[in-house]
Enzyme design. Structure first.
Site, PDB file in Angstrom:
ATOM      1  N   SER A 251      69.266  41.814  31.286  1.00  0.00           N
ATOM      2  CA  SER A 251      69.666  41.199  32.547  1.00  0.00           C
ATOM      3  C   SER A 251      70.935  40.399  32.322  1.00  0.00           C
ATOM      4  O   SER A 251      71.401  40.253  31.192  1.00  0.00           O
ATOM      5  CB  SER A 251      68.564  40.283  33.082  1.00  0.00           C
ATOM      6  OG  SER A 251      68.660  39.023  32.462  1.00  0.00           O
ATOM      7  N   LYS A 252      71.451  39.876  33.432  1.00  0.00           N
ATOM      8  CA  LYS A 252      72.698  39.117  33.344  1.00  0.00           C
ATOM      9  C   LYS A 252      72.492  37.836  32.535  1.00  0.00           C
ATOM     10  O   LYS A 252      73.437  37.172  32.176  1.00  0.00           O
ATOM     11  CB  LYS A 252      73.232  38.842  34.741  1.00  0.00           C
ATOM     12  CG  LYS A 252      73.835  40.131  35.313  1.00  0.00           C
ATOM     13  CD  LYS A 252      74.230  40.108  36.766  1.00  0.00           C
ATOM     14  CE  LYS A 252      74.833  41.465  37.134  1.00  0.00           C
ATOM     15  NZ  LYS A 252      74.790  41.801  38.530  1.00  0.00           N
ATOM     16  N   ARG A 253      71.256  37.498  32.244  1.00  0.00           N
ATOM     17  CA  ARG A 253      70.997  36.307  31.433  1.00  0.00           C
ATOM     18  C   ARG A 253      71.063  36.595  29.926  1.00  0.00           C
ATOM     19  O   ARG A 253      71.053  35.687  29.122  1.00  0.00           O
ATOM     20  CB  ARG A 253      69.630  35.712  31.786  1.00  0.00           C
ATOM     21  CG  ARG A 253      69.646  34.977  33.121  1.00  0.00           C
ATOM     22  CD  ARG A 253      68.309  34.330  33.401  1.00  0.00           C
ATOM     23  NE  ARG A 253      67.284  35.352  33.584  1.00  0.00           N
ATOM     24  CZ  ARG A 253      66.998  35.898  34.752  1.00  0.00           C
ATOM     25  NH1 ARG A 253      67.640  35.519  35.834  1.00  0.00           N
ATOM     26  NH2 ARG A 253      66.074  36.823  34.869  1.00  0.00           N
TER      27      ARG A 253
END
Ligand code: GLU
Length: 316
Positions: A251-253
């Protein structure tokens, strides 16, 4: 900018449809690269559409950044960028056509009501139990009187819809039992992803949708809307997801898989593209390469034939 000349006479049109909610990571780059290679290998052209339907999570800084990053990676497009924030009139018109065919109804269920109604297993879709489908006019008026704002759902028939996916093969879903009446408009008035994507793909002439396999289960809903609205049906290719350890979707995290970290690790755009292509079988090695260079030896059927797992591939 970032555009290359459209292939003359191309009948295949693909698209990049990023949501501008963060900087791209390895998973987004892989899906975009696979889409670019599949579409370009068919002589097709690419459209860029920024999916900023979610006004709160979409940020202007990512809109610019994503375009620059696509350009830098050599992922060229021919038309666009188109923005969903410009398209409300088109969504409204499609919504009204659905409403005139009596295919939509107001739903007053709160999130809490929906959660109480069914308990989906991990990874399973929540099937709407149809609570508001048959409300009488007075029951609707009562809820409106209580100040509840309606979302809108489309009524689905007991119908099995099959997608003949270019990567996954045939995928069948019964709309009534596996999906249920789904949202086309939220209670805050925003149009839902399922409606917007169908209206945009048709308006932008998209004939081949390449995206992550996490959206495969949305495809029968989208095909249902295409048929209800009399829109052409694109072909679909759902590519595996890149996952981290413990099968966790990137994910973007995941900052170590974010584009800035990748640039630091691989030094150049070609380094990133070559590595991602190598570990996913899009190329025979992890040598640095541009998308254009990979195109010469890319073959969709051969790629799918080599896949050990069509659902997920390990990011490393
Ligand atoms: N905007 C969606 C995303 O970034 C993709 C939707 C689609 O490809 O249909 O996940």
């Amino acid at each position: 900018m970032g555009a290359s000349a459209a292939a003359p006479g191309a009948s295949v049109v693909g698209r990049f449809a990023p949501s501008p909610t963060g900087v791209m990571h390895a998973g987004n780059i892989f899906a975009a690269l696979a889409g670019w290679l599949i579409v370009r290998s068919m002589g097709g052209k690419m459209v860029l559409r920024l999916e900023d339907l979610d006004r709160e999570r979409s940020k202007g800084c990512y809109v610019d950044r994503i375009q620059r990053d696509f350009e830098r990676l050599g992922l060229t497009w021919d038309e666009g960028p188109f923005f969903q924030h410009d398209r409300d009139d088109a969504y409204q018109e499609a919504f009204e056509r659905l409403a005139q065919a009596a295919a939509v109804y107001p739903c007053y269920c709160t999130r809490a009501d929906l959660h109480a109604a069914s308990a989906p297993h991990r990874g399973e879709k929540r099937v709407y139990p149809g609570t508001c489908r048959h409300l009488s006019a007075s029951e609707r008026a009562k809820r409106e009187g209580e100040g509840r704002r309606a979302a809108w759902r489309v009524e689905v028939p007991d119908l099995a819809v099959t997608v003949d996916d270019l990567v996954q093969g045939p995928y069948c879903q019964n709309l009534a039992t596996e999906c249920g009446d789904f949202l086309v408009r939220r209670s805050d008035g925003a149009f839902a992803y399922q409606l917007a994507v169908v209206v945009d793909d048709a308006a932008q002439g998209v004939s081949l949708v390449v995206r992550g396999v996490d959206l495969l289960c949305s495809t029968p809903q989208q095909m249902f809307l295409q048929r209800a609205l009399g829109l052409p049906e694109p072909r679909y290719a759902h590519v595996p997801l890149l996952v981290g350890e413990c099968d966790r979707r990137l994910s973007k995290r995941d900052h170590d898989a974010g584009l800035d970290a990748l640039l630091e690790r691989f030094g150049t755009s070609e380094g990133i593209i070559g590595h991602i292509a190598g570990i996913t079988g899009l190329a025979g090695s992890c040598e640095p390469a541009s998308p254009e260079a990979l195109l010469a030896s890319f073959d969709l059927k051969a790629w799918v034939g080599r896949m050990a797992d069509k659902v997920q591939m390990l990011w490393h």
